[in-house]
Write a protein that holds these residues in place. Structure first.
Motif, short mmCIF file in Angstrom:
data_model
loop_
_atom_site.label_atom_id
_atom_site.label_comp_id
_atom_site.label_asym_id
_atom_site.label_seq_id
_atom_site.Cartn_x
_atom_site.Cartn_y
_atom_site.Cartn_z
N GLY A 396 -7.52 -11.62 -17.32
CA GLY A 396 -6.78 -10.78 -16.37
C GLY A 396 -6.97 -9.30 -16.69
N PHE A 397 -6.94 -8.98 -17.97
CA PHE A 397 -7.09 -7.59 -18.42
C PHE A 397 -8.47 -7.05 -18.02
CE2 PHE A 397 -8.61 -4.83 -21.96
CZ PHE A 397 -7.64 -3.83 -21.91
N LEU A 398 -9.53 -7.82 -18.32
CA LEU A 398 -10.89 -7.35 -18.00
C LEU A 398 -11.08 -7.23 -16.48
CD1 LEU A 398 -13.03 -9.36 -20.60
CD2 LEU A 398 -12.42 -6.93 -20.64
N THR A 399 -10.47 -8.16 -15.74
CA THR A 399 -10.61 -8.09 -14.29
C THR A 399 -9.94 -6.84 -13.73
OG1 THR A 399 -10.74 -10.49 -14.19
CG2 THR A 399 -10.24 -9.38 -12.14
N CYS A 400 -8.80 -6.45 -14.33
CA CYS A 400 -8.15 -5.21 -13.90
C CYS A 400 -9.08 -4.02 -14.12
CB CYS A 400 -6.87 -4.94 -14.71
SG CYS A 400 -5.50 -5.95 -14.20
N LEU A 401 -9.71 -3.98 -15.30
CA LEU A 401 -10.62 -2.86 -15.58
C LEU A 401 -11.81 -2.88 -14.60
CD1 LEU A 401 -10.75 -2.78 -19.49
CD2 LEU A 401 -9.22 -1.55 -17.95
N VAL A 403 -12.00 -4.19 -11.52
CA VAL A 403 -11.64 -3.80 -10.15
C VAL A 403 -11.18 -2.34 -10.11
CG1 VAL A 403 -10.03 -4.24 -8.23
CG2 VAL A 403 -11.04 -6.15 -9.48
N GLY A 404 -10.40 -1.95 -11.10
CA GLY A 404 -9.82 -0.60 -11.08
C GLY A 404 -10.82 0.50 -11.38
N TRP A 405 -11.73 0.25 -12.31
CA TRP A 405 -12.61 1.32 -12.78
C TRP A 405 -14.06 1.15 -12.42
CZ3 TRP A 405 -10.27 5.59 -14.65
CH2 TRP A 405 -8.93 5.45 -15.07
N TYR A 406 -14.51 -0.06 -12.19
CA TYR A 406 -15.95 -0.23 -11.97
C TYR A 406 -16.29 -0.40 -10.48
CZ TYR A 406 -20.66 -2.00 -11.92
OH TYR A 406 -21.99 -2.16 -11.62
N LEU A 407 -15.60 -1.30 -9.78
CA LEU A 407 -15.97 -1.57 -8.39
C LEU A 407 -15.83 -0.32 -7.52
CD1 LEU A 407 -14.44 -4.99 -7.28
CD2 LEU A 407 -16.76 -4.43 -7.98
N PRO A 408 -16.75 -0.13 -6.57
CA PRO A 408 -16.60 1.00 -5.65
C PRO A 408 -15.26 0.87 -4.89
CG PRO A 408 -18.74 -0.06 -5.38
CD PRO A 408 -17.95 -0.91 -6.33
N LYS A 409 -14.56 1.98 -4.80
CA LYS A 409 -13.23 1.94 -4.18
C LYS A 409 -13.32 1.45 -2.73
CE LYS A 409 -9.21 4.93 -3.75
NZ LYS A 409 -8.71 6.28 -3.92
N LYS A 410 -14.46 1.71 -2.11
CA LYS A 410 -14.60 1.32 -0.69
C LYS A 410 -14.51 -0.21 -0.54
CE LYS A 410 -17.68 1.73 3.32
NZ LYS A 410 -16.99 0.64 3.89
N ILE A 411 -15.19 -0.92 -1.45
CA ILE A 411 -15.16 -2.39 -1.37
C ILE A 411 -13.73 -2.87 -1.53
CG2 ILE A 411 -15.82 -4.52 -2.55
CD1 ILE A 411 -18.47 -3.39 -3.17
N VAL A 412 -13.05 -2.31 -2.54
CA VAL A 412 -11.68 -2.76 -2.82
C VAL A 412 -10.78 -2.47 -1.60
CG1 VAL A 412 -9.72 -2.55 -4.40
CG2 VAL A 412 -12.04 -2.28 -5.27
N GLY A 424 -2.72 -1.56 5.12
CA GLY A 424 -2.85 -1.60 3.66
C GLY A 424 -1.83 -0.69 3.01
N LYS A 425 -0.56 -0.91 3.39
CA LYS A 425 0.54 -0.02 2.99
C LYS A 425 0.58 0.32 1.50
CE LYS A 425 3.66 -2.30 5.39
NZ LYS A 425 4.74 -3.15 5.48
N PHE A 426 0.46 -0.70 0.68
CA PHE A 426 0.69 -0.45 -0.75
C PHE A 426 -0.61 -0.24 -1.52
CE2 PHE A 426 4.31 -3.03 0.71
CZ PHE A 426 5.30 -2.08 0.52
N PHE A 427 -1.67 0.12 -0.82
CA PHE A 427 -2.97 0.17 -1.49
C PHE A 427 -2.96 1.09 -2.72
CE2 PHE A 427 -7.30 1.82 -2.10
CZ PHE A 427 -7.91 0.62 -2.44
N ASN A 428 -2.39 2.28 -2.55
CA ASN A 428 -2.44 3.22 -3.68
C ASN A 428 -1.60 2.74 -4.85
OD1 ASN A 428 -4.26 4.94 -2.56
ND2 ASN A 428 -2.67 6.07 -1.42
N ILE A 429 -0.46 2.14 -4.54
CA ILE A 429 0.37 1.60 -5.63
C ILE A 429 -0.39 0.48 -6.34
CG2 ILE A 429 2.53 0.40 -6.18
CD1 ILE A 429 3.78 1.74 -3.80
N TYR A 430 -0.99 -0.39 -5.54
CA TYR A 430 -1.76 -1.51 -6.11
C TYR A 430 -2.86 -0.98 -7.02
CZ TYR A 430 -5.88 -4.51 -6.10
OH TYR A 430 -7.02 -5.18 -6.48
N LEU A 431 -3.61 0.00 -6.50
CA LEU A 431 -4.74 0.49 -7.29
C LEU A 431 -4.28 1.16 -8.59
CD1 LEU A 431 -7.77 0.27 -6.83
CD2 LEU A 431 -7.78 2.65 -6.11
N SER A 432 -3.17 1.90 -8.51
CA SER A 432 -2.69 2.53 -9.76
C SER A 432 -2.25 1.46 -10.75
CB SER A 432 -1.50 3.46 -9.52
OG SER A 432 -1.69 4.18 -8.37
N CYS A 433 -1.60 0.41 -10.25
CA CYS A 433 -1.18 -0.68 -11.16
C CYS A 433 -2.42 -1.25 -11.85
CB CYS A 433 -0.52 -1.81 -10.39
SG CYS A 433 1.17 -1.49 -9.99
N VAL A 434 -3.45 -1.51 -11.06
CA VAL A 434 -4.63 -2.18 -11.60
C VAL A 434 -5.39 -1.27 -12.57
CG1 VAL A 434 -6.88 -3.06 -10.90
CG2 VAL A 434 -4.86 -3.73 -9.66
#
Ligand code: TRP
Length: 453
Positions: A396-401, A403-412, A424-434
């Motif tokens: 779970g930890f590696l997947t957060c890194l 999605v959060g840091w490696y994947l292009p933000k556009k795909i996410v 996508g109301k909570f997108f920014n909150i979600y991304l900061s969490c991740v």
């Protein structure tokens, strides 16, 4: 495998029931109650719910995004998205972890089948000592538990080979409603027992003095295990989602269903245990030693009800185990099917055979044949600890890194908003969490556990 030929779930309800089927399992009815019992009741539940909502939901969405975007098995999904970088390893570790979890999970699932048989045949009668020795004898038997583990793996196999829509989805649509009905009936019966109130109080009145160092990692591991996070199970299922599935909404619904079922399982087990004055903090054997005794005594005035309750309870457990095993098995089946270019049936057969062998070793490690232990601990305990408390949180930890840091933000963002068709109301909150909160919290819990902080 062409993307277009790939199977999909047929309906929104099918998606929710199948994924909730993966989440709701022995984790909710076997693991959650004993961990709650061992860790002081409501205090554990409080930390657990925090873990589900702060860490669980973002991690589920991560896996959904990776799976649906890449429409492939877990290993290929991470590989496709990682463009030749070592991030691809996460997918392979996931598939490997899947084998380990499937194997030890099928052992406990097999115990549930044995207990359906034993309660139906009227073997579960006696004093508390009898129940303890019945379980110990059964667990130590080199043959019976292995047979039951293989039986449940074969049942899973027969569902898996029918495919995603006809097999997994149809089975979930039949099994999940049955599970809910049985659970509700059992909870009502348990809560009507005398002194049931004390069990309810134990579940909902936190005693923070019981909060221990292990509690946080325990609650984290439990949340990941219960929500099927960390090894690509949700990623595999999401690869069968349709393009209009609302990922966040589904993640929230599944987490709520999973948490409600876990608490209902507590509302079944603790009131029943307290009604006869049995202490609930008895570890993994709670549902195989303490409970049969509890059912017998609590309903002793009308034994037929005790008889029906016991059978129904083990049917409930087996149904929950089966829907989870289906999802675990599917991770490896999809992997072999797509990576080795063999048909689904052959792929499933390979998985069933390998898992049966590891399950047998795992089961034998608990018997007198204690050759299969490492550092004095049976293989079974090692797999439980290694997967639940280490591999899943690390995945779970590696997947957060990733999605959060490696994947292009556009795909996410595209996957999160279904290509702009939702706000996508909570997108920014979600991304900061991740990006920050989830990895930091998981790391903190780990450091705390190993005594660094
Ligand atoms: N979540 C299931 C349970 O609560 C078990 C399970 C199914 C699982 N798939 C998983 C656990 C993937 C970890 C990872 O019993």
């Amino acid at each position: 495998m062409e993307k277009d030929n790939r199977a999909n779930f047929g309906s929104k309800l099918g998606i929710i029931l199948a994924t909730a089927g993966s989440a709701v399992g022995l984790g909710n009815i076997w693991r959650f109650p004993y961990m709650t019992g061992d860790n002081g009741g409501a205090a554990f539940i409080f930390v657990y719910i925090m873990c589900v909502f702060l860490l669980g939901i973002p991690c589920i969405v991560n896996e959904f995004i990776i799976g649906r975007y890449s429409a492939s098995n877990t290993a290929r999904a991470y590989r496709k998205l990682s463009n030749g970088t070592p991030w691809a390893i996460i997918g392979y570790i996931g598939v490997l972890t899947g084998f380990l979890v499937t194997s030890y999970y099928s052992v406990v699932s097999g115990w549930c089948l044995q207990y359906i048989y034993a309660s139906a045949a009227g073997h579960l009668k006696g004093d508390p000592q009898f129940f303890a020795s019945y379980f110990a004898d059964f667990e130590k038997d080199p043959i019976k538990p292995v047979i039951w583990a293989v039986v449940i793996l074969v049942i899973t196999h027969l569902i898996i080979i029918r495919g995603v829509k006809e097999g997994i989805e149809k089975a979930s649509k039949a099994l999940m409603p049955a599970l809910f009905v049985i659970l509700i009936i059992l909870v009502v019966s348990a809560c009507m027992l005398p002194n049931a109130w004390e069990g309810i109080e134990f579940l909902f009145k936190p005693d923070f003095s019981k909060v221990s160092k292990d509690l946080f990692l325990g609650a984290l591991g439990q949340a990941f295990f219960s929500l099927s996070i960390g090894m690509g199970c949700l990623c595999t299922f999401a690869s069968y989602f349709t393009k209009d599935t609302d990922l966040t909404n589904s993640a929230v619904q599944i987490s709520v269903i999973d948490t409600v079922v876990a608490i209902l399982a507590g509302l079944l087990i603790f009131p029943a245990a307290f009604s006869i004055g049995v202490s609930p903090d008895s570890g993994p054997s709670l549902i195989f030693i303490t409970l049969p005794n509890v059912f017998e005594q609590a309903f002793s005035s009308v034994p037929i009800i005790g008889y029906i309750v016991a059978i129904s309870f083990y049917i409930l457990l087996s149904l929950a185990a089966l829907t989870s095993l289906i999802s675990l098995h599917e991770v490896s089946t999809a992997f072999f099917h797509e990576e080795m270019n063999i048909n689904r049936k052959t792929a499933a057969t390979i998985v069933t055979v390998i898992c049966s062998v590891i399950a047998a070793l795992c089961s034998l490690s608990l018997s007198d044949w204690d050759a299969i232990s490492i550092g004095g601990k049976p293989l079974f305990d090692i797999l439980d600890y290694l997967t639940g408390q280490i591999l899943l949180p690390v995945g779970g930890f590696l997947t957060c890194l990733f999605v959060g840091w490696y994947l292009p933000k556009k795909i996410v963002r595209d996957e999160y908003t279904n290509y702009g068709t939702m706000r996508g109301k909570f997108f920014n909150i979600y991304l900061s969490c991740v990006k920050y909160l989830c990895p930091a919290l998981i790391l903190l819990i780990f450091l705390h556990q190993i005594g660094v902080i």
